[in-house]
Every structure is written in structure tokens, then in C-alpha cells.
Design an enzyme around this catalytic site. Sequence first.
Site, PDB file in Angstrom:
ATOM      1  N   ASP A  75      -3.385 -97.835 -41.041  1.00  0.00           N
ATOM      2  CA  ASP A  75      -2.093 -98.165 -40.423  1.00  0.00           C
ATOM      3  C   ASP A  75      -1.066 -97.069 -40.647  1.00  0.00           C
ATOM      4  OD1 ASP A  75      -2.977-100.603 -39.464  1.00  0.00           O
ATOM      5  OD2 ASP A  75      -2.661-101.552 -41.414  1.00  0.00           O
ATOM      6  N   THR A 114      -2.945 -89.171 -42.982  1.00  0.00           N
ATOM      7  CA  THR A 114      -2.036 -89.600 -44.053  1.00  0.00           C
ATOM      8  C   THR A 114      -0.945 -88.558 -44.270  1.00  0.00           C
ATOM      9  OG1 THR A 114      -3.821 -90.799 -45.108  1.00  0.00           O
ATOM     10  CG2 THR A 114      -1.929 -90.248 -46.505  1.00  0.00           C
ATOM     11  N   THR A 134     -10.880 -86.763 -48.711  1.00  0.00           N
ATOM     12  CA  THR A 134     -11.695 -87.089 -47.542  1.00  0.00           C
ATOM     13  C   THR A 134     -13.078 -86.463 -47.668  1.00  0.00           C
ATOM     14  OG1 THR A 134     -12.108 -86.770 -45.172  1.00  0.00           O
ATOM     15  CG2 THR A 134     -10.630 -85.203 -46.149  1.00  0.00           C
ATOM     16  N   ASP A 136     -14.580 -85.435 -45.285  1.00  0.00           N
ATOM     17  CA  ASP A 136     -14.661 -84.408 -44.233  1.00  0.00           C
ATOM     18  C   ASP A 136     -14.284 -83.008 -44.711  1.00  0.00           C
ATOM     19  OD1 ASP A 136     -15.419 -86.302 -42.421  1.00  0.00           O
ATOM     20  OD2 ASP A 136     -13.438 -86.531 -41.528  1.00  0.00           O
ATOM     21  N   MET A 178     -21.197 -87.504 -40.972  1.00  0.00           N
ATOM     22  CA  MET A 178     -19.766 -87.686 -40.678  1.00  0.00           C
ATOM     23  C   MET A 178     -19.044 -86.359 -40.443  1.00  0.00           C
ATOM     24  SD  MET A 178     -18.339 -90.851 -42.911  1.00  0.00           S
ATOM     25  CE  MET A 178     -18.425 -92.520 -42.248  1.00  0.00           C
ATOM     26  N   GLY A 179     -17.974 -86.441 -39.673  1.00  0.00           N
ATOM     27  CA  GLY A 179     -17.167 -85.256 -39.372  1.00  0.00           C
ATOM     28  C   GLY A 179     -16.893 -85.188 -37.875  1.00  0.00           C
ATOM     29  N   HIS A 180     -15.763 -85.794 -37.449  1.00  0.00           N
ATOM     30  CA  HIS A 180     -15.431 -85.779 -36.022  1.00  0.00           C
ATOM     31  C   HIS A 180     -14.822 -84.454 -35.588  1.00  0.00           C
ATOM     32  CE1 HIS A 180     -16.389 -89.569 -34.217  1.00  0.00           C
ATOM     33  NE2 HIS A 180     -16.022 -90.179 -35.323  1.00  0.00           N
ATOM     34  N   GLN A 288     -22.360 -92.440 -46.669  1.00  0.00           N
ATOM     35  CA  GLN A 288     -21.860 -91.164 -47.204  1.00  0.00           C
ATOM     36  C   GLN A 288     -20.583 -91.330 -48.018  1.00  0.00           C
ATOM     37  OE1 GLN A 288     -22.530 -88.023 -43.729  1.00  0.00           O
ATOM     38  NE2 GLN A 288     -22.336 -90.098 -42.973  1.00  0.00           N
ATOM     39  N   ARG A 289     -19.895 -92.454 -47.809  1.00  0.00           N
ATOM     40  CA  ARG A 289     -18.633 -92.685 -48.532  1.00  0.00           C
ATOM     41  C   ARG A 289     -18.781 -93.736 -49.621  1.00  0.00           C
ATOM     42  NH1 ARG A 289     -14.663 -93.515 -43.568  1.00  0.00           N
ATOM     43  NH2 ARG A 289     -14.301 -95.472 -44.625  1.00  0.00           N
TER      44      ARG A 289
HETATM   45  O1  F6P Z   1     -11.992 -89.528 -41.997  1.00  0.00           O
HETATM   46  C1  F6P Z   1     -13.018 -89.752 -42.875  1.00  0.00           C
HETATM   47  C2  F6P Z   1     -14.169 -90.406 -42.182  1.00  0.00           C
HETATM   48  O2  F6P Z   1     -15.121 -90.810 -43.134  1.00  0.00           O
HETATM   49  C3  F6P Z   1     -14.836 -89.567 -41.090  1.00  0.00           C
HETATM   50  O3  F6P Z   1     -15.817 -88.689 -41.565  1.00  0.00           O
HETATM   51  C4  F6P Z   1     -15.423 -90.624 -40.212  1.00  0.00           C
HETATM   52  O4  F6P Z   1     -15.590 -90.133 -38.927  1.00  0.00           O
HETATM   53  C5  F6P Z   1     -14.397 -91.696 -40.264  1.00  0.00           C
HETATM   54  O5  F6P Z   1     -13.734 -91.559 -41.485  1.00  0.00           O
HETATM   55  C6  F6P Z   1     -14.925 -93.100 -40.132  1.00  0.00           C
HETATM   56  O6  F6P Z   1     -13.843 -93.959 -40.131  1.00  0.00           O
HETATM   57  P1  F6P Z   1     -13.914 -95.519 -40.323  1.00  0.00           P
HETATM   58  O7  F6P Z   1     -14.290 -95.794 -41.747  1.00  0.00           O
HETATM   59  O8  F6P Z   1     -12.551 -96.000 -40.010  1.00  0.00           O
HETATM   60  O9  F6P Z   1     -14.970 -96.018 -39.402  1.00  0.00           O
END
Ligand code: F6P
Length: 362
Positions: A75, A114, A134, A136, A178-180, A288-289
Site C-alpha cells: 500500500d 518504498t 529486496t 531483486d 524473480m526479477g521483473h 525464493q523469499r
Molecule cells: O519486489 C520483490 C519481489 O519479490 C519481486 O522479485 C517479485 O516479482 C515480486 O516481489 C512479487 O511480488 P508479490 O509478493 O507481491 O507477488
Amino acid sequence: MVKRFVGLLTAGGDCPGLNAAIRGVGKAALSLDIQVIGYLDGFHGLVENRYIRLDSTRLSGILSLGGTILGTSRDKPHKMPAGELGTVDMRPFAVANYEKQHLDCLVCLGGGGTHKNALRLANEGLNIVTLPKTNDNDVWGTDVTFGFDTAMAIATEAIDRLHSTAESHHRVIVVEIMGHNAGWLALGSGVAGGADVILIPEIPYDVAKVADAVLHRSYAGKRFSIIAMSEGAITQEEAACSDSDHDDDDDDEIPEGQIQESVSLRLARRLEELTGLESRVTSLGHLQRGGGPSPTDRLLATQLGTTCARYISEGRYGVMVGSQGGQCVPVSIEEVAGNRKVVPLDHAWIQSARLVGTSFGD
Ligand code: F6P
């Protein structure tokens, strides 16, 4: 006697190392007579004045925990979802709540989006210090963000594991990473895991060249290929017709709204057509997170967090604590918010990858 009061929040996507950073800021702050409250669920908690006190009990036992004990959200204070009203500018509430708590500073832990939101609040008169997080690794002004090292280790392990099954079945496996907007994660894990093709947003690819790389391996007797692909990788045709209609107000680190069509699935289908080789897709997604931070991320988050508390005790605001050459340095939030750190085309990892025969599909 407490000298300063600080609010802290975690915003954007979570990543390993957030709790280590919260602990670093909080424990160092306490030792400097600074009292810290933690807003819940990112900027949402700030505008609704929902917070918890980050006392020494709350700060204990969280160093190795994944996620964030404060919760997070994407948000934005200037565009908060408000049901039928659509979105509402809630910055006045953020400012009012900051003043209500007699805060000297707001600490924001986050990525690119952010930093833009933090700058908007700084422009409303709030004292802000930020920390770069992040998976990313695309935050400007820091060599590295916390969350990246852990995610890279997870993606590398996945590529390692996919080798044996790809080889057994003589398949092409496209691993979506990941990585847009930046390809650090696919590049780092692709090089470390020995991917045969690496596709990142910075280097638009030609699907025919990817097919050639795969067939070349096949003719050489290597009966499988692993392709490490950023979720934001684009073809050369897509690159040619993009960017002119780029939305400048896009604060998000990711495309907004809905689940996106998988680029890896599209590529795998096309490769089967072009090569006749059986192909499969593995999308690593939020794995990955997940889970706890690596030792490297714990160290980085602790170093950045404790330095953040020191900056606050010195009244040094309007900055992100970045890591450059192993040292913590202040970088203006304005500069961070206006830039993104993408992979330079001459980066050493790319050069080494090319020298060991990795294709970038270009
Ligand atoms: O911005 C960090 C990230 O993990 C990106 O690598 C990934 O594309 C995105 O967030 C995924 O976002 P969400 O958790 O909102 O689906």
C-alpha cells in the site's frame, strides 16, 4: 531518559533479513536511548496508527526468522485502497500519526517502491531514514540489498537440483526466477548454478538464438539444457515496442493487479516447436523469499540496521543507509527514489558467463 522516538515499518514484498534489520535498528536504538515503535503492515499501519512497541523482549529471538514480524503490504500512502471510493490520499493521516507519537524519525525498510513512498512523506516534512531490502537487488545507491544473497542461494540450489532430472530425461528445463525489472537474481544464480542460457530483462533475447544454443548442446552430445530466466525477461521484439508508453507514476516493483502470464511457459512451448526437444518449466516463485536469511544477509542487515540507529542519534535524516565497498554510507533518498540499479551490460558476471559458453540469447 529517552532522547528520541522512532517509528519503523517494513513495506513492499517481504524478504529474508527484515527481522535481522529490525533487530539491528531496535537494539542499537535502545542502547542509544532511542525508543522504537513498529507500524504494522507497511504504510497501512502508519495511516491507521496501528503499531507495537519494539522493546527488548520483542527484539529477541528474531535474528534468524524469515519474513517480517511487523507484517508488510504494497500500500502507498498517497493512493490507499478505500473500497468504493477507489483510492484515497492518506498522507495527512500519516503525518498526523507521526506527530501524535511525537516521532523524531520514521524508518522505512523497503525496495524501489518504498523509497518513492518514503520520499513523498519526506516531502510532507517527515524525517526519514531507509534501509535497502529486496531479493531483486535493484535498489540504487547500495552494492547489495539484504534478501538477495538468500534468494540467490535458494535459486542456485534449485538449478543444481534440476540438472539431474533434466539430464535423466534429456529435457530442456526453463527455471523462472524473480526479477521483473532487473536480472540480478537470474544472473547470479544462473552463473553460480551453471545454467546453459540466462535470460534477463537487461538483455532482450531472440528465441531463435536460444533454440540454437540448446540445439548446439544437443549436437555436441549434451542431451539436456537448463535455462535460467528472469520473470521480466523480454524478447527483442517486445523490447522494440515497449518503453514509449511507460507509466512514470508506476511506483510498483511489479506489474500491478493480476497474476501475470508466465514468460517461462511461453518460452518452453516455443522451444519445443523450434527444437523438437521435450521441455519443462519450474517457477521458483515465493520460495525464493521464504525462510530464514543466510549469514551474509544477517550480517548486512545488522550492519545497516545498527548504522541506521547511529544516524538517527546524530540527527542525520533524509538518507538511505547503503552498503558500498563493505562500508555503510548515507545516500540521499531522493537519489535512490529516482533511480533503479539494473545489471550493467559489461558486468563481470556477464563477461565470465559468456567466457564459459553461456548464452544470453542475444
Ligand atoms: O519486489 C520483490 C519481489 O519479490 C519481486 O522479485 C517479485 O516479482 C515480486 O516481489 C512479487 O511480488 P508479490 O509478493 O507481491 O507477488
